[in-house]
Design a protein around this motif. Structure first.
Motif, PDB file in Angstrom:
ATOM      1  N   GLU A  51       0.833  -1.203   0.000  1.00 23.18           N
ATOM      2  CA  GLU A  51       0.000   0.000   0.000  1.00 23.18           C
ATOM      3  C   GLU A  51       0.871   1.259   0.000  1.00 23.18           C
ATOM      4  O   GLU A  51       0.557   2.239  -0.676  1.00 23.18           O
ATOM      5  CB  GLU A  51      -0.933  -0.011   1.209  1.00 23.18           C
ATOM      6  CG  GLU A  51      -2.011   1.041   1.130  1.00 23.18           C
ATOM      7  CD  GLU A  51      -3.064   0.866   2.197  1.00 23.18           C
ATOM      8  OE1 GLU A  51      -3.601   1.901   2.629  1.00 23.18           O
ATOM      9  OE2 GLU A  51      -3.361  -0.282   2.593  1.00 23.18           O
ATOM     10  N   ARG A  82      -3.705  -6.237  -6.222  1.00 26.58           N
ATOM     11  CA  ARG A  82      -4.951  -5.505  -6.430  1.00 26.58           C
ATOM     12  C   ARG A  82      -5.525  -4.847  -5.184  1.00 26.58           C
ATOM     13  O   ARG A  82      -5.953  -3.702  -5.233  1.00 26.58           O
ATOM     14  CB  ARG A  82      -6.009  -6.397  -7.066  1.00 26.58           C
ATOM     15  CG  ARG A  82      -5.741  -6.954  -8.468  1.00 26.58           C
ATOM     16  CD  ARG A  82      -4.813  -6.142  -9.314  1.00 26.58           C
ATOM     17  NE  ARG A  82      -4.704  -6.661 -10.664  1.00 26.58           N
ATOM     18  CZ  ARG A  82      -3.595  -7.110 -11.202  1.00 26.58           C
ATOM     19  NH1 ARG A  82      -2.475  -7.124 -10.523  1.00 26.58           N
ATOM     20  NH2 ARG A  82      -3.570  -7.548 -12.438  1.00 26.58           N
ATOM     21  N   ALA A  83      -5.569  -5.526  -4.042  1.00 26.22           N
ATOM     22  CA  ALA A  83      -6.198  -4.937  -2.854  1.00 26.22           C
ATOM     23  C   ALA A  83      -5.476  -3.665  -2.408  1.00 26.22           C
ATOM     24  O   ALA A  83      -6.123  -2.622  -2.246  1.00 26.22           O
ATOM     25  CB  ALA A  83      -6.295  -5.949  -1.728  1.00 26.22           C
ATOM     26  N   ARG A  86      -6.054  -0.870  -5.038  1.00 26.16           N
ATOM     27  CA  ARG A  86      -7.388  -0.274  -4.994  1.00 26.16           C
ATOM     28  C   ARG A  86      -7.611   0.550  -3.736  1.00 26.16           C
ATOM     29  O   ARG A  86      -8.391   1.493  -3.746  1.00 26.16           O
ATOM     30  CB  ARG A  86      -8.439  -1.373  -5.112  1.00 26.16           C
ATOM     31  CG  ARG A  86      -8.454  -1.983  -6.492  1.00 26.16           C
ATOM     32  CD  ARG A  86      -9.468  -3.096  -6.597  1.00 26.16           C
ATOM     33  NE  ARG A  86      -9.505  -3.589  -7.949  1.00 26.16           N
ATOM     34  CZ  ARG A  86      -9.428  -4.859  -8.268  1.00 26.16           C
ATOM     35  NH1 ARG A  86      -9.300  -5.775  -7.330  1.00 26.16           N
ATOM     36  NH2 ARG A  86      -9.481  -5.235  -9.520  1.00 26.16           N
ATOM     37  N   THR A  87      -6.932   0.191  -2.644  1.00 27.63           N
ATOM     38  CA  THR A  87      -7.072   0.938  -1.396  1.00 27.63           C
ATOM     39  C   THR A  87      -6.343   2.272  -1.469  1.00 27.63           C
ATOM     40  O   THR A  87      -6.868   3.299  -1.063  1.00 27.63           O
ATOM     41  CB  THR A  87      -6.524   0.109  -0.221  1.00 27.63           C
ATOM     42  OG1 THR A  87      -7.286  -1.091  -0.120  1.00 27.63           O
ATOM     43  CG2 THR A  87      -6.612   0.870   1.086  1.00 27.63           C
ATOM     44  N   ALA A  94     -11.954  -1.164  -3.091  1.00 23.77           N
ATOM     45  CA  ALA A  94     -11.140  -2.178  -2.409  1.00 23.77           C
ATOM     46  C   ALA A  94     -11.645  -3.568  -2.748  1.00 23.77           C
ATOM     47  O   ALA A  94     -12.842  -3.792  -2.855  1.00 23.77           O
ATOM     48  CB  ALA A  94     -11.170  -1.946  -0.907  1.00 23.77           C
ATOM     49  N   ALA A  95     -10.727  -4.522  -2.914  1.00 24.25           N
ATOM     50  CA  ALA A  95     -11.079  -5.914  -3.194  1.00 24.25           C
ATOM     51  C   ALA A  95      -9.921  -6.796  -2.805  1.00 24.25           C
ATOM     52  O   ALA A  95      -8.788  -6.343  -2.719  1.00 24.25           O
ATOM     53  CB  ALA A  95     -11.422  -6.097  -4.668  1.00 24.25           C
ATOM     54  N   ASP A  96     -10.199  -8.065  -2.579  1.00 23.35           N
ATOM     55  CA  ASP A  96      -9.149  -9.013  -2.246  1.00 23.35           C
ATOM     56  C   ASP A  96      -8.546  -9.616  -3.505  1.00 23.35           C
ATOM     57  O   ASP A  96      -9.144  -9.578  -4.570  1.00 23.35           O
ATOM     58  CB  ASP A  96      -9.711 -10.149  -1.386  1.00 23.35           C
ATOM     59  CG  ASP A  96     -10.109  -9.663  -0.008  1.00 23.35           C
ATOM     60  OD1 ASP A  96      -9.488  -8.695   0.472  1.00 23.35           O
ATOM     61  OD2 ASP A  96     -11.032 -10.251   0.574  1.00 23.35           O
TER      62      ASP A  96
END
Length: 98
Positions: A51, A82-83, A86-87, A94-96
């Protein structure tokens, strides 16, 4: 005619070298006498997919404070997770998962 600028494979990794390289590219694009209609940033934005690396990318690309003189669109690559992507990058739900 639509003019797009494209940056690929930034591999931001928290080092000063990578951040400075992104800033230099940003400065060049922001100073163009005739700016592009949009900037597309693709593939391997982060080197490890953390992140913090995406937050590092958001600053020079004008995604955090909205100071880009044109729309900036991002698309992840195989190094991107991806998570966190997206965060940390505005406008991405947001996604896992990868």
């Amino acid at each position: 005619m639509l003019v797009l600028a494209h940056i690929s494979d930034l591999h931001l990794d928290g080092t000063g070298r990578a951040t400075e390289r992104a800033r230099r590219v940003r400065d060049r694009l922001w100073e163009l006498p005739e700016p592009p209609d949009a900037l597309l940033v693709t593939g391997d934005i982060a080197d490890h997919g953390t992140e913090g690396e995406y937050e590092e990318a958001a600053r020079p690309l004008g995604l955090r404070d909205g100071d880009a003189p044109f729309p900036v669109l991002t698309r992840p690559g195989d190094h991107d997770v991806r998570a966190p992507y997206r965060t940390a990058l505005p406008g991405q739900p947001a996604a896992d998962g990868r």
